[in-house]
Design an enzyme around this catalytic site. Sequence first.
Site, mmCIF file in Angstrom:
data_model
loop_
_atom_site.group_PDB
_atom_site.id
_atom_site.type_symbol
_atom_site.label_atom_id
_atom_site.label_comp_id
_atom_site.label_asym_id
_atom_site.label_seq_id
_atom_site.Cartn_x
_atom_site.Cartn_y
_atom_site.Cartn_z
ATOM 1 N N VAL A 1 0.844 -1.193 0.000
ATOM 2 C CA VAL A 1 0.000 0.000 0.000
ATOM 3 C C VAL A 1 0.883 1.248 0.000
ATOM 4 O O VAL A 1 1.684 1.458 0.903
ATOM 5 C CB VAL A 1 -0.953 0.012 1.204
ATOM 6 C CG1 VAL A 1 -1.814 1.283 1.188
ATOM 7 C CG2 VAL A 1 -1.838 -1.228 1.209
ATOM 8 N N LYS A 2 0.713 2.050 -1.030
ATOM 9 C CA LYS A 2 1.530 3.245 -1.213
ATOM 10 C C LYS A 2 0.793 4.435 -0.594
ATOM 11 O O LYS A 2 -0.322 4.774 -0.998
ATOM 12 C CB LYS A 2 1.775 3.463 -2.710
ATOM 13 C CG LYS A 2 2.931 4.358 -3.064
ATOM 14 C CD LYS A 2 3.141 4.317 -4.578
ATOM 15 C CE LYS A 2 4.304 5.182 -5.015
ATOM 16 N NZ LYS A 2 4.438 5.170 -6.488
ATOM 17 N N VAL A 3 1.443 5.081 0.387
ATOM 18 C CA VAL A 3 0.805 6.108 1.204
ATOM 19 C C VAL A 3 1.615 7.405 1.114
ATOM 20 O O VAL A 3 2.847 7.366 1.179
ATOM 21 C CB VAL A 3 0.734 5.645 2.680
ATOM 22 C CG1 VAL A 3 0.070 6.695 3.551
ATOM 23 C CG2 VAL A 3 0.002 4.312 2.792
#
Length: 219
Positions: A86-88
């Site tokens: 998950v890219k945050v």
Amino acid sequence: MKFFIDTANLDQIKEAQDLGILDGVTTNPSLMAKEGITGEENVINHYKAICDIVDDNVSAEVISTTFDEIIKEGEALAALNPKIVVKVPMIKDGVKAIKYFSSKGIKTNCTLIFSAGQALLAAKAGATYVSPFLGRLDDISSDGLVLIEDIRTIFDNYGYETQILAASIRGPLHIVNCAKLGADVITAPLAAIVGLLKHPLTDSGLATFLADHAKAAGK
């Protein structure tokens, strides 16, 4: 050092995978739009298609900017496939979300890192990867490689397991310099990766070998 390809183009991902050096993929909304992938269902299906090609590490970026929405979106992305990271974004609620995801065993990639302090916060929160953007720093007459060096020093000082994922790579020299500085991962366009294959002396040397072989064979 791991090699990720920074694209949403399936043909380019397959080409890098077939080369035998690919460790993962990073994507973002801009790259999806570049490939004409629009609409939530199409984006989700595209992530699934990418996961079918590569062995691991597919960074899928949330577009939410508030804690609750980042969590909701990130958990849905992580549920698509165990390969999803998950890219945050590096914002306050993003850091809070990284801490939450870390506690749940969900891999994260903290993106839009432009300072060592930002990388330190992300690592402290438990990010799997931090993505410092070299090229964009170079664009404003700052040295992106110095940032890689500073983050490497800090992480080594304190034994952080967070991996440095050098992003915004503009060419083969960026990749080599990141390797020299100890980046754990680079993510780059296909052109930059295959650019490592090329050297004029290799081309001329091969041409000479083939010509000599042809002479020896009487061709």
